[in-house]
Design a protein around this motif. Structure first.
Motif, PDB file in Angstrom:
ATOM      1  N   ASN A  40      -8.714   1.469   5.396  1.00 54.83           N
ATOM      2  CA  ASN A  40      -8.653   1.544   4.012  1.00 54.83           C
ATOM      3  C   ASN A  40      -8.757   3.228   3.692  1.00 54.83           C
ATOM      4  O   ASN A  40      -9.490   3.444   2.876  1.00 54.83           O
ATOM      5  CB  ASN A  40      -9.764   0.659   3.283  1.00 54.83           C
ATOM      6  CG  ASN A  40      -9.730  -0.571   3.444  1.00 54.83           C
ATOM      7  OD1 ASN A  40      -8.620  -1.310   3.732  1.00 54.83           O
ATOM      8  ND2 ASN A  40     -10.743  -1.287   3.296  1.00 54.83           N
ATOM      9  N   LYS A  54      -2.668   5.230   1.528  1.00 51.41           N
ATOM     10  CA  LYS A  54      -3.113   5.194   0.199  1.00 51.41           C
ATOM     11  C   LYS A  54      -2.115   4.354  -0.866  1.00 51.41           C
ATOM     12  O   LYS A  54      -2.521   3.644  -1.700  1.00 51.41           O
ATOM     13  CB  LYS A  54      -3.153   6.443  -0.158  1.00 51.41           C
ATOM     14  CG  LYS A  54      -4.655   7.219   0.339  1.00 51.41           C
ATOM     15  CD  LYS A  54      -4.735   8.631  -0.136  1.00 51.41           C
ATOM     16  CE  LYS A  54      -6.193   9.440   0.604  1.00 51.41           C
ATOM     17  NZ  LYS A  54      -6.238  10.561   0.081  1.00 51.41           N
ATOM     18  N   SER A  55      -0.994   4.700  -0.412  1.00 49.87           N
ATOM     19  CA  SER A  55       0.222   4.061  -1.301  1.00 49.87           C
ATOM     20  C   SER A  55       0.223   2.441  -1.015  1.00 49.87           C
ATOM     21  O   SER A  55       0.253   1.707  -2.110  1.00 49.87           O
ATOM     22  CB  SER A  55       1.549   4.371  -0.803  1.00 49.87           C
ATOM     23  OG  SER A  55       1.470   5.888  -1.298  1.00 49.87           O
ATOM     24  N   LEU A 115      -2.351   0.653  -0.316  1.00 54.75           N
ATOM     25  CA  LEU A 115      -3.788  -0.049  -0.659  1.00 54.75           C
ATOM     26  C   LEU A 115      -3.569   0.065  -2.346  1.00 54.75           C
ATOM     27  O   LEU A 115      -4.216  -0.929  -2.853  1.00 54.75           O
ATOM     28  CB  LEU A 115      -4.678   1.056  -0.244  1.00 54.75           C
ATOM     29  CG  LEU A 115      -5.699   0.900   1.029  1.00 54.75           C
ATOM     30  CD1 LEU A 115      -6.490   2.089   1.244  1.00 54.75           C
ATOM     31  CD2 LEU A 115      -6.159  -0.417   1.022  1.00 54.75           C
ATOM     32  N   LYS A 116      -2.830   0.437  -2.901  1.00 63.73           N
ATOM     33  CA  LYS A 116      -2.366   0.345  -4.462  1.00 63.73           C
ATOM     34  C   LYS A 116      -1.673  -0.770  -4.699  1.00 63.73           C
ATOM     35  O   LYS A 116      -1.680  -1.073  -5.939  1.00 63.73           O
ATOM     36  CB  LYS A 116      -1.870   1.661  -4.758  1.00 63.73           C
ATOM     37  CG  LYS A 116      -2.805   3.072  -4.806  1.00 63.73           C
ATOM     38  CD  LYS A 116      -1.943   4.104  -5.566  1.00 63.73           C
ATOM     39  CE  LYS A 116      -2.589   5.634  -5.296  1.00 63.73           C
ATOM     40  NZ  LYS A 116      -1.964   6.624  -5.649  1.00 63.73           N
ATOM     41  N   GLY A 134       6.737   0.143  -2.835  1.00 64.77           N
ATOM     42  CA  GLY A 134       5.670   0.957  -3.413  1.00 64.77           C
ATOM     43  C   GLY A 134       5.360   2.169  -2.550  1.00 64.77           C
ATOM     44  O   GLY A 134       4.768   3.389  -3.112  1.00 64.77           O
TER      45      GLY A 134
END
Length: 987
Positions: free
Chosen positions: A278, A576-577, A579-580, A619
């Motif tokens: 994560n 990070k992208s 996970l959004k 995304g």
């Protein structure tokens, strides 16, 4: 056949009972030899060859190592394509074989031929390693470790020491990679000016450190009858001892210590592998399995070892475990089988004449299962999803058919009503198997195993059922079975009748609406034809069965030669992208230079289908110079990235041409991004030694090279023991003295007379662009680039392909589409669609040949083919997206089953229909991700059966109401329409 077998069993019941018991017993024993796999996947037909040659530059690697091996590979048959990557100090060759060849045999042939070539290589070249290669290989297990009381670096060292070697020793484990954290080392960062001032070189520093940190056996001392061994033990105990290490004594008696010429400190080793959970750094073990290993057994042993070895009480998280996915699937399949038995019992026990039949069926199930393991094990070495689905479908089909053909008399005798249509069903299914060979390999193999399993189960159920009839005291069972008189059974019957009445009233109203006008049904049939054909035109065939999983695998590819820091930085942004994005539960990443593996787990209720993968890609957006793709992408007929190879001889010209093409392709409409899949040539300092100056300066070339390598790259002088951990002690120049071209030119080498010679006085420095890596495709130099498209339009893909391949190139240069990953699929994609569109005709053809009264084409069209087209539309309407592998399996089963039920006059009466409705409801209510593929197959067959039977009833009622057969009405109107067209054309 059944009558003959029943008579034989009735004469020798004990003998046959012992045979049946023996089969089940051997099946139980044989069970341990059969492994569990999720899918019988085709092994990627790839081999890899790695060669290490320290000290060789990229051009020397290409000319003296790669070219001879590639020429040898060309003499071996069955090679589809060869790619190679040459770089300083090593080479890697990828071989893709034809699927028809045995990979094990070919790997032995390659080893023999390469050994002959490598025997002529210089000593510096290591023996080439030949191994299996799969570019999309993902780990069996991913295990993360954490401990709040120690740092990530210390945790990494602890995991390396405590677990890695033990895990690699487990049978079935091929490789264990530890990522996350950094391994510490003691760095001795020397000041070259201080060294020269005291007359010391880096080699002197290394020698002193090695001398002061070693255990030496000095011999033995004999004393009368005893002998004592003498050892010199001198080891560093702490960092302070290294700092205070004396190097030399000056003429004025001053002692020079190591701390006077260098900074000594703990530093993280330059790493080339990372891991995150994560988007946060985590010490993680990635465990890979051998091709033939049993993943359940391997996983169990890994968990046991982790528990046993975890003496430091680390927090252990199993982020991925393929065996867990498999065992979860098996568990839910058992639940499903239990639900099927419950629904079957509710139907059969409510009817007295079926009570005994059902109970004996249930008694037979367990011995049938072990008998199945015995027979199945002769042909296959693993049980997959296709096998499990075949077991369930075989049970369902057998109990529906034998309920009508097996009759148990009061005298404990079995009466068999032969069904001649079973032979026709087998012929139709055989046609479906043959036709499946024109579809993808995945569909064909899955369908063949499923059908084989179903047939074996049916045969075994016949075998055990007949044996138990003559070995079980039927009278005693009949006394025990009195469910139909129970009060709860009365409630069940009433509720059953209530649901049945409501359902059939709704169907009756629908029929009444359709039959209200004479033209409605004929026009609807015509409309369904166009609707079905249009659906086939728009739908994409996908061989994926990823919908059963709650995770997906992605890869982030960078140009070869990309540094680890840059790969790590871009990968972190991508993580990070992702996970959004709603529905993403966790993401585990394994980062290597130029390559990142992403394991994405989804929340419950989300599926890694084409739509969700598209959402992830949207995304993520731009990935800079990286290339993001998913393991499931290769199953799509409209792959959203296209890769091209520019082939030629001159490396510099290749780079210029690719740059020109890339600029023009980027400007085209529909192109989202263009990624270069190579590392551009870089500026390099070439050292050209002058032999005469080397002679005058009294510096040897090997000594010059070793000193320069120590200064820039550093060398491990010794090992420092910190508790139970070994830490490297690395000696090199401090970073501030090796970070620019000016610093490099000022490096001074100590000669044989202890004088320091500037390297600029003995070598000339030439700055030139040279390739970082040299790429080959089928023995020719090549550079590759990929085009990412906005959407998945086939017209857009063709437009891009046409533009790129028609680009004007110099003589001897050409552009090719890199379609290795899609080659097998594209060769069959158009044919697959065509064959899928006309699958029912295979059933009709087999039936046509087997019937005395041959059916006419119009009768077949409106009874079976139009419902088939409409069923495909309904499937896509209710389950939008690609036509996945499970739905393709249902299409192969539809025709044979429907024709069999129609021919056997096995109509959907109220009781049977409600039973099937309950079955469907059970699957819907208790559905889990692991059962979605089974549900897709089941619902696809059910939709077609319902449409066929509903259409059959409508045809009868329509013909009765309007006093003309529907077939004659359609034929008459078709002839009239054709006549009018002819008249119009003549005018």
């Amino acid at each position: 056949m059944h009558k003959y077998f029943a008579n034989s069993v009735s004469k020798r019941p004990i003998l046959f009972f012992m045979i049946a018991l023996g089969m089940s017993l051997f099946g139980f024993i044989f069970n341990s030899k059969i492994s569990l796999v999720r899918l019988d996947q085709q092994v990627y037909p790839g081999l890899g060859i790695r060669i290490d040659a320290k000290g060789y530059d990229v051009n020397k690697i290409e000319n003296e190592i790669v070219f001879p091996i590639e020429r040898t590979i060309a003499t071996v048959g069955g090679v589809k394509s060869v790619r190679s990557i040459s770089e300083d100090g090593s080479a890697f060759i990828q071989i893709k074989m034809n699927n028809s060849f045995n990979l094990k045999e070919k790997s032995l042939e390659f080893r023999e031929k390469i050994d002959l070539v490598s025997s002529k290589f210089p000593r510096e070249v290591h023996k080439p390693q030949v191994f299996r290669y799969d570019p999309t290989n993902s780990p069996l297990m991913v295990i993360s470790f954490s401990n709040n009381q120690i740092s990530q670096d210390e945790l990494r060292e602890l995991v390396e020491k405590s677990f890695k070697r033990s895990l690699e020793a487990i049978e079935g484990v091929s490789q264990v990679i530890i990522g996350g954290g950094k391994i510490r080392e003691i760095q001795v960062a020397c000041d070259p000016k201080q060294l020269e001032g005291y007359g010391l070189s880096l080699k002197d520093i290394v020698s002193v450190i090695q001398d002061k940190n070693q255990n030496d056996a000095l011999g033995k001392l004999s004393i009368v009858k005893e002998s004592l061994s003498i050892q010199l033990k001198e080891r560093f105990n702490n960092l302070l001892e290294i700092r205070d290490l004396p190097l030399k004594v000056t003429p004025d008696g001053r002692i020079i210590f190591l701390k006077d010429v260098a900074k000594i400190s703990f530093s993280p080793r330059e790493e080339n592998i990372g891991a995150r959970l994560n988007a946060e750094e985590k010490v993680t073990a990635f465990i890979y399995k051998n091709e033939s290993s049993d993943i359940v057994a391997v996983s169990k042993e890994i968990r046991s070892l982790i528990k046993k070895k975890n003496i430091a009480n680390l927090k252990v998280e199993f982020n991925q475990d393929e065996s867990k996915i498999l065992t979860e699937t098996i568990k839910y399949l058992l639940y499903l089988e239990l639900l099927i038995l419950i629904s079957l019992s509710m139907y059969f026990i409510s009817i007295k004449k079926y009570n005994l039949y059902f109970v004996i069926y249930v008694i037979s199930l367990i011995p049938v299962f072990f008998g199945f393991l015995l027979l199945y094990g002769f042909f296959f070495r693993s049980i997959s999803l296709a096998t499990c689905y075949g077991l369930i479908f075989g049970n369902l089909f057998w109990i529906l058919i034998r309920a009508r053909s097996f009759v148990i008399s009061e005298s404990n005798r079995l009466k068999v009503k032969e069904n001649n249509h079973l032979n026709l069903l087998m012929l139709n299914l055989l046609c479906s198997v043959i036709l499946s060979k024109f579809l993808s390999n995945e569909v064909s193999k899955f369908f063949t195993i499923l059908l084989f399993s179903s047939i074996v189960v049916c045969i075994l159920l016949d075998f055990y059922f007949v044996i138990f009839i003559y070995n079980v005291k039927v009278q005693n069972l009949q006394k025990l079975i009195k469910f139909s008189d129970q009060r709860w059974m009365q409630y069940y019957k009433r509720s059953f009748e209530f649901i049945s009445d409501k359902l059939f009233k709704t169907i009756a109203k629908t029929e009444e609406s359709i039959l209200s006008e004479k033209q409605i049904l004929p026009l609807a049939l015509i409309f369904f034809i166009f609707l079905g054909v249009y659906t086939f035109y728009k739908v994409q065939l996908s061989d994926s069965i990823e919908s059963d999983k709650s995770d997906t695998v992605a890869f982030l590819e960078f140009p070869s030669g990309t540094s680890f820091p840059h790969t790590d930085e871009v990968s972190l942004k991508v993580e990070k992208s992702i996970l959004k994005i709603p529905g993403v539960k966790q993401i585990v990443s394994k980062i290597d230079p130029a390559h990142t593996l992403l394991l994405i787990e989804l929340d419950r209720g989300y599926l890694p289908d084409a739509e969700f993968i598209k959402t992830i890609k949207t995304g993520v957006g731009s990935t800079e110079d990286a290339f993001l793709f998913f393991a499931a992408d290769q199953n799509s007929s409209f792959f959203q990235e296209i890769s091209f190879d520019l082939i030629g001889n001159d490396q510099e010209l290749l780079e210029i041409l690719v740059s020109e093409i890339a600029e023009k392709v980027r400007s085209l409409d529909g192109v989202a991004e263009l990624v270069l899949r190579y590392k551009s040539s870089r500026d390099e300092l070439r050292l050209l030694p002058d032999p005469s100056l080397f002679q005058v300066s009294e510096v040897s070339l090997p000594h010059f090279g070793n000193e320069l390598n120590l200064a820039l790259q550093g060398g491990v002088a010794t090992k420092f023991i910190d508790g139970e951990k070994e830490i490297d002690v690395r000696v090199r120049y401090a970073e501030e003295f090796r970070k620019s071209k000016l610093d490099f030119s000022e490096i001074r080498i100590k000669n044989l007379k202890d004088k320091f010679i500037p390297i600029s006085t003995i070598v000339s420095i030439d700055e030139k662009k040279i390739p970082v890596k040299i790429y080959h495709k089928n023995r020719m130099r090549t550079l590759s680039f990929s085009v990412k498209l906005e959407g998945n339009s086939s017209n857009l893909k063709n437009k891009i392909k046409k533009f790129v391949t028609s680009y004007s190139l110099p003589t001897g240069y050409r552009l090719e589409e890199d379609s290795d990953y899609l080659e097998d699929f594209n060769s069959k994609s158009g044919l697959s669609k065509f064959m899928t569109l006309f699958l029912p005709f295979a059933t009709f053809g087999a039936s046509f040949l087997s019937l005395r009264k041959k059916e006419k084409i119009f009768s077949f069209l409106h009874k079976f083919y139009i419902p088939y087209l409409f069923s495909v539309f309904l499937i896509i309407f209710f389950y939008p997206g690609d036509l996945y592998l499970p739905f393709q399996i249902s299409l192969l089963l539809m025709g044979p089953l429907a024709y069999f039920f129609i021919s056997s006059k096995y109509h959907l009466t109220k009781s049977i229909w409600i039973y099937l409705a309950i079955m469907n409801l059970c699957v819907l209510v208790f559905i889990d991700n692991t059962l979605i593929s089974f549900f897709y197959i089941f619902i696809g067959v059910m939709i077609y059966l319902f449409v066929v039977f509903f259409g059959h009833q409508l045809e009868i009622k329509w013909s009765e109401k309007y006093e003309i057969p529907l077939l004659d009405f359609l034929r008459m109107n078709l002839y009239q329409f054709v006549s009018r067209i002819r008249i119009f054309v003549k005018r």
